[in-house]
Write a protein that holds these residues in place. Sequence first.
Motif, PDB file in Angstrom:
ATOM      1  N   PRO A   1      -8.824  -2.170  -2.129  1.00  0.00           N
ATOM      2  CA  PRO A   1      -9.463  -0.863  -2.276  1.00  0.00           C
ATOM      3  C   PRO A   1     -10.980  -0.966  -2.187  1.00  0.00           C
TER       4      PRO A   1
ATOM      5  N   SER B   1       0.825  -1.202   0.000  1.00  0.00           N
ATOM      6  CA  SER B   1       0.000   0.000   0.000  1.00  0.00           C
ATOM      7  C   SER B   1       0.864   1.258   0.000  1.00  0.00           C
TER       8      SER B   1
ATOM      9  N   VAL C   1      -4.997   5.409  -4.785  1.00  0.00           N
ATOM     10  CA  VAL C   1      -4.611   4.742  -6.028  1.00  0.00           C
ATOM     11  C   VAL C   1      -3.866   5.726  -6.942  1.00  0.00           C
TER      12      VAL C   1
ATOM     13  N   HIS D   1      -8.471   3.005  -1.733  1.00  0.00           N
ATOM     14  CA  HIS D   1      -9.204   3.548  -2.882  1.00  0.00           C
ATOM     15  C   HIS D   1      -8.761   4.973  -3.193  1.00  0.00           C
TER      16      HIS D   1
END
Length: 465
Positions: A242, A2, A80, A77
């Motif tokens: 996500p 991440s 990204v 989310h």
Amino acid sequence: MSVPAVVIAAPASGSGKTTVATGLVGALRAAGHRVAPFKVGPDYIDPGYHGLAAGRPGRNLDTVLVGAERVPGLYAHGSVGCDIAVVEGVMGLFDGKIAASDTDATPSAEGSTAQVAALLGAPVILVVDARGHSQSLAALLHGFATYDPAVRIGGVILNRVGSDRHAEVLRAACARVGLPVLGVLGRMDELSVPSRHLGLIPAVEHGVAAVSAVDAMTSLVAANVDLDAVVAAARSATAAPPWDPATEVGEFAATDGRVCVALAGGPAFTFGYAEHRELLDAAGADVAVFDPLIDPLPEKAAALVLPGGFPEEHAAELSANTGLRAAVAERVAAGMPVHAECAGLLYLTRTLDGHDMTGVLDVAAEFGRTLTLGYREAVALTDSSLWTAGERVTGHEFHRTQLVSGAATETSAWGWRSWAGAPVREGFVHGTVHASYLHTHPAGNPQAIGRFVRAAERFAKSYGR
């Protein structure tokens, strides 16, 4: 893996978190990073400044409104395509929703910056208002660094430092407890951004001045904070899939093609979450954003979303758009679904501070003296185009207006208990209209968005849209 993150927090409100966080987003972006900006809590205003600095939407991470289980996915989310994230905290590091009793208390309160930092596994950079501090700063920092083992303090930024000698003393205090100083900011009153009764003026209203303020914050941080040290301090957030709006809406999505949903925007309706539009789209809506100060109702609109904002600051202009007011009233009478929160509720009243509004609701509103603020554990009292009676939600009130006449209770939207335990009935379900002061986060209630778009689909068929 991440995206790495840092969390900008402080011992207390008013320490300069927004200046540092916004400036850090802008400075990192200017240095070539793709920065994802976030804000802990329900605040709508700070993310607007973050978005200006980042060149992408600012988003919220609120464990109270969406549930702690959704926060890592929402973070994934929103980050990204980025290589670093900056998360601005809320109030003091450990401040959050006040527990109902002492037995509910934990080191990091629900909704606190500390809780979000622990969920993400991200280090905290503590912004300290240095005014009045000297060697005793070491004791304060020691307390914050050891209070909750799940929270790691990765460094300190000293704000509002009075002189080079003052900075030297404070650096020594930080070194005494093993915390690196990542930046030192002097007292720069010229960076203040105009505010009003609910906080900063939203960036979309502040226009060119907001851009100038963000540029000034960016320059200040770039010149006085060690960006390389901040990047080195950042840690990869807890890995999570996500968040996906289509999955969240799921079975509630519309089934018969696309339908137009009008979404009020512009200076009077600035309070909204980026995930709201994404969920509407996933549920089958073509979202048409319009400005009620100057625009007509989108011709194909089969439903209307009126979010929060500052309509009391624009009441005369809203009233002057008579064509829109008449169109909204006419289409609501024909059965168009409306989702109105706070500012949206006020727009549906007969009058706001003496200015004519749409008259959809037979109530009047005015600016008041008392700020109403806080989380609410609410239950839907009436079936509507979004909720079924008995459904429970957590929302947030944030307003200084009040309804002064005609507030009938038989069509109340929500019920909850006050802090003292008294029953409260609030909002309205009026035909296909759901209007309330209560703000909800769509990511925490995706089923409501799906139902709303399905209601729009039904109206479109009956109205010939």
